[in-house]
Design a protein around this motif. Structure first.
Motif, PDB file in Angstrom:
ATOM      1  N   ASP A   1       3.531   0.431   7.501  1.00  0.00           N
ATOM      2  CA  ASP A   1       3.128  -0.902   8.366  1.00  0.00           C
ATOM      3  C   ASP A   1       2.632  -2.155   7.780  1.00  0.00           C
ATOM      4  OD1 ASP A   1       0.624   0.332   7.752  1.00  0.00           O
ATOM      5  OD2 ASP A   1      -0.315   0.068   9.777  1.00  0.00           O
ATOM      6  N   PHE A   2       2.713  -2.183   6.409  1.00  0.00           N
ATOM      7  CA  PHE A   2       2.213  -3.257   5.621  1.00  0.00           C
ATOM      8  C   PHE A   2       3.263  -4.214   5.757  1.00  0.00           C
ATOM      9  CE2 PHE A   2      -1.451  -2.373   2.822  1.00  0.00           C
ATOM     10  CZ  PHE A   2      -2.144  -1.602   3.547  1.00  0.00           C
ATOM     11  N   PRO A   3       2.945  -5.548   5.556  1.00  0.00           N
ATOM     12  CA  PRO A   3       3.994  -6.793   6.021  1.00  0.00           C
ATOM     13  C   PRO A   3       4.541  -7.178   4.343  1.00  0.00           C
ATOM     14  CG  PRO A   3       1.797  -7.446   5.744  1.00  0.00           C
ATOM     15  CD  PRO A   3       1.532  -6.062   5.825  1.00  0.00           C
ATOM     16  N   THR A   4       5.316  -6.232   4.062  1.00  0.00           N
ATOM     17  CA  THR A   4       6.016  -6.492   2.785  1.00  0.00           C
ATOM     18  C   THR A   4       7.520  -5.738   2.958  1.00  0.00           C
ATOM     19  OG1 THR A   4       6.201  -5.789   0.460  1.00  0.00           O
ATOM     20  CG2 THR A   4       4.730  -4.770   1.858  1.00  0.00           C
ATOM     21  N   ARG A   5       8.281  -6.280   2.301  1.00  0.00           N
ATOM     22  CA  ARG A   5       9.841  -5.480   2.205  1.00  0.00           C
ATOM     23  C   ARG A   5       9.503  -3.941   1.330  1.00  0.00           C
ATOM     24  NH1 ARG A   5      13.329  -9.445   3.558  1.00  0.00           N
ATOM     25  NH2 ARG A   5      12.677 -11.521   3.355  1.00  0.00           N
ATOM     26  N   HIS A   6       8.578  -3.953   0.668  1.00  0.00           N
ATOM     27  CA  HIS A   6       8.201  -2.753  -0.193  1.00  0.00           C
ATOM     28  C   HIS A   6       7.024  -2.075   0.153  1.00  0.00           C
ATOM     29  CE1 HIS A   6      11.586  -4.211  -2.915  1.00  0.00           C
ATOM     30  NE2 HIS A   6      11.122  -5.244  -3.122  1.00  0.00           N
ATOM     31  N   ASN A   7       6.988  -1.705   1.409  1.00  0.00           N
ATOM     32  CA  ASN A   7       6.022  -1.001   2.156  1.00  0.00           C
ATOM     33  C   ASN A   7       6.004   0.323   1.702  1.00  0.00           C
ATOM     34  OD1 ASN A   7       8.123  -0.428   3.476  1.00  0.00           O
ATOM     35  ND2 ASN A   7       7.447  -1.056   5.566  1.00  0.00           N
ATOM     36  N   HIS A   8       6.102   0.775   0.334  1.00  0.00           N
ATOM     37  CA  HIS A   8       6.147   2.155  -0.215  1.00  0.00           C
ATOM     38  C   HIS A   8       5.961   1.853  -1.805  1.00  0.00           C
ATOM     39  CE1 HIS A   8      10.106   1.117  -1.405  1.00  0.00           C
ATOM     40  NE2 HIS A   8      10.450   0.505  -0.101  1.00  0.00           N
ATOM     41  N   GLY A   9       5.794   3.018  -2.107  1.00  0.00           N
ATOM     42  CA  GLY A   9       6.074   3.146  -3.874  1.00  0.00           C
ATOM     43  C   GLY A   9       7.150   3.420  -4.204  1.00  0.00           C
ATOM     44  N   LEU A  10       7.641   3.649  -5.457  1.00  0.00           N
ATOM     45  CA  LEU A  10       8.824   4.037  -6.050  1.00  0.00           C
ATOM     46  C   LEU A  10       8.642   5.297  -6.893  1.00  0.00           C
ATOM     47  CD1 LEU A  10      12.043   3.565  -5.829  1.00  0.00           C
ATOM     48  CD2 LEU A  10      11.613   2.542  -8.199  1.00  0.00           C
ATOM     49  N   ALA A  11       9.154   6.613  -6.625  1.00  0.00           N
ATOM     50  CA  ALA A  11       9.119   7.645  -7.644  1.00  0.00           C
ATOM     51  C   ALA A  11      10.018   7.495  -8.760  1.00  0.00           C
ATOM     52  CB  ALA A  11       9.404   8.985  -7.025  1.00  0.00           C
ATOM     53  N   LEU A  12       9.598   7.150  -9.927  1.00  0.00           N
ATOM     54  CA  LEU A  12      10.577   6.933 -11.064  1.00  0.00           C
ATOM     55  C   LEU A  12       9.669   7.310 -12.313  1.00  0.00           C
ATOM     56  CD1 LEU A  12      13.250   5.676 -11.715  1.00  0.00           C
ATOM     57  CD2 LEU A  12      12.153   3.478 -12.247  1.00  0.00           C
ATOM     58  N   LEU A  13      10.326   8.070 -12.942  1.00  0.00           N
ATOM     59  CA  LEU A  13       9.651   8.457 -14.089  1.00  0.00           C
ATOM     60  C   LEU A  13       9.688   7.520 -15.387  1.00  0.00           C
ATOM     61  CD1 LEU A  13      10.871  12.211 -14.869  1.00  0.00           C
ATOM     62  CD2 LEU A  13       8.746  11.401 -13.706  1.00  0.00           C
ATOM     63  N   GLN A  14       8.536   7.231 -16.078  1.00  0.00           N
ATOM     64  CA  GLN A  14       8.419   6.102 -16.944  1.00  0.00           C
ATOM     65  C   GLN A  14       9.499   6.151 -18.031  1.00  0.00           C
ATOM     66  OE1 GLN A  14       4.521   5.703 -18.890  1.00  0.00           O
ATOM     67  NE2 GLN A  14       5.376   4.515 -20.594  1.00  0.00           N
ATOM     68  N   GLU A  15      10.047   7.130 -18.218  1.00  0.00           N
ATOM     69  CA  GLU A  15      11.397   6.948 -19.247  1.00  0.00           C
ATOM     70  C   GLU A  15      12.363   6.331 -18.397  1.00  0.00           C
ATOM     71  OE1 GLU A  15      13.534  11.006 -19.637  1.00  0.00           O
ATOM     72  OE2 GLU A  15      11.788  11.884 -18.457  1.00  0.00           O
TER      73      GLU A  15
END
Length: 492
Positions: free
Chosen positions: A91-105
């Protein structure tokens, strides 16, 4: 071997991990000659390391027009937590109202591809072994005998940073109270997946790709010296689970701890620090990579302006003034989460109490914004709530058609967003440095945690996406803000 050869660059970056790569991109976008020195022969990363990005890091990449490269390779997830309590950003006011699962590699590979497109030279397979500063630059010695001459050297070379040590910069903080083995292994048995907790800490196993198993084990005694061994991992499994589950081998085995330290200064004359070279802490909360990327975006445009002669060297003082408190807060929150990971009855009660609090809307939003980086507020003085905070990515109407705010930041240049009557704001003396964009926006202005704020008439946006000045109907303070951040006006 090459001691008589000295190659020149405006900036040399020690370390080609996430922080070094992001800084190189920022400097290149600002037309600064930069090179990276990286000890790895390729961008390959050993083990999973960081497992994802937080919302503000996604915004930062969006500001440069490259976020889709990462989003297409990862998975949108609600990955923000505190003390094992998941904190929803949806419910946050941002287009990216989530994180991203992505390994560092994968993150590093994609970032390195972008840096390659920007034609940043990388000295691979060698590392910085020493340097000497003088009034005009730094001689940077490499392990293969070469010497690079730079105006500035930036240490992005990790927690054991040679650059930091050679500069004589202190690294105060706290020694480790617990250490963990982290491994990616092959097992013949059926592992007990999930998180467990005892009075000394947390341990867990989970499935990885190709049938491998990810293992995190707290150690009985704090390990700080010798490299971990497969036999030590086996003993740890037996001690905590009663079996080694048919452990056959490990494709990755390392150790981390909750040692927490922060550089006393982020700069010594012509040497600067960013990322883990400036701050180390427990990985709980997933702050490390994200802090480093955002360090780079704060430093990049400032260093570029100094190198190009636009701004005085004093502009670099604002890098520490702004980023040191952000990291200091993150360090204390990771220390708190280490304590919360212990499982005795008293800490169980603390965790239960915290969980009750974080289920309330106010605390949930406050901590979710903090852990995701969306609440960062640089102290730029009193004024409108936007001042010093991230600029929202609004949908604008301009003379060139619809534009998002983040589209205006793709080239890493400052923008004066003028939403008022045409001709009332004059930035002509700064036209070579600041882009003025006339636009219209009719929607609500909303910030994480704070909620709705009064709509401004104009906003001065720094290249890092933070607001340097807010106009509320007049140009009061505009010339001062332009001079502070982008140097005095050009002579007529």
């Amino acid at each position: 071997m090459h001691a008589d050869v000295m190659t020149q660059h405006a900036v040399v970056i020690a370390g080609g991990g996430p922080t070094g790569l992001m800084l190189a991109a920022e400097l290149t976008l600002a037309q600064v000659d930069v090179a990276i020195v990286e000890r790895r022969a390729s961008q390959e990363v050993a083990g999973s390391r960081s497992r994802g990005l937080h919302a503000r890091s996604l915004e930062v990449l969006d500001q440069r027009g490259v976020v889709e490269r990462f989003v297409s390779q990862g998975k949108a997830v609600q990955n923000v937590s505190f003390g094992q309590v998941l904190l929803d950003l949806s419910d946050f006011p941002t287009r990216h109202n989530h994180g991203l699962a992505l390994l560092q590699e994968h993150f590093e590979r994609i970032l390195a591809e972008w840096v390659s497109e920007l034609a940043v030279p990388i000295y691979r397979g060698c590392e910085v072994t020493g340097f000497a500063q003088d009034d005009t630059g730094v001689n940077v010695e490499l392990s293969d005998g070469r010497v690079l001459r730079a105006e500035y050297l930036v240490g992005c070379d990790g927690g054991r940073s040679l650059v930091r040590k050679a500069a004589g910069i202190g690294f105060p903080g706290w020694d480790a109270s617990v250490s963990y083995l982290i491994a990616e292994v092959e097992m013949t048995g059926a592992p007990a997946f999930g998180i467990r907790r005892d009075e000394k800490g947390t341990y867990a196993m989970g499935p990885l790709e190709d049938g491998r198993v990810g293992v995190v084990l707290r150690e009985e005694q704090v390990g700080t010296g010798d490299a971990p061994t497969l036999e030590g991992l086996r003993e740890g499994l037996v001690a905590l689970y009663g079996t080694d589950y048919g452990l056959r081998g490990a494709t990755y085995l390392s150790r981390f701890s909750d040692m927490t330290r922060q550089a006393a200064s982020y700069r010594d004359r012509r040497v600067l620090l960013a990322g883990d070279a400036a701050h180390v802490h427990s990985p709980m909360g997933g702050q490390g990579l994200n802090l480093g990327v955002q360090d780079a975006v704060n430093l990049g445009w400032k260093l570029a302006q100094v190198v190009r002669g636009v701004s005085p060297e004093t502009l670099l003082d604002t890098y520490q003034a702004e980023r040191h408190p952000v990291a200091a807060r993150a360090l204390r929150k990771t220390m708190a989460q280490t304590a919360l990971s212990r499982g005795d009855a008293r800490m169980d009660a603390v965790r239960e109490t915290l969980s009750e609090l974080l289920r309330m809307d106010g605390p949930r939003k406050q901590y979710a914004a903090m852990m995701s980086g969306l609440d960062v507020h640089y102290d730029l003085g009193n004024g409108h709530p936007l001042l010093g905070r991230r600029m929202p990515d609004l949908d604008l109407v301009t003379a060139d058609g619809p534009r998002r705010v983040f589209h205006l930041l793709h080239d890493a240049r400052p923008v004066l967003l003028d939403l008022g009557e045409p001709g009332t704001l004059d930035v002509t003396p700064w036209a070579d440095r600041v882009r003025r964009v006339a636009a219209r926006y009719t929607g609500a202005w909303e910030l994480p945690v704070l909620g709705a704020v009064t709509a401004p008439v104009a906003v001065l946006i720094r290249p890092d996406g933070h607001v340097a000045w807010v106009g509320e109907g007049t140009d009061q303070g505009l010339r001062e803000a332009l001079t502070r951040w982008f140097a005095p006006p050009r002579a007529a």
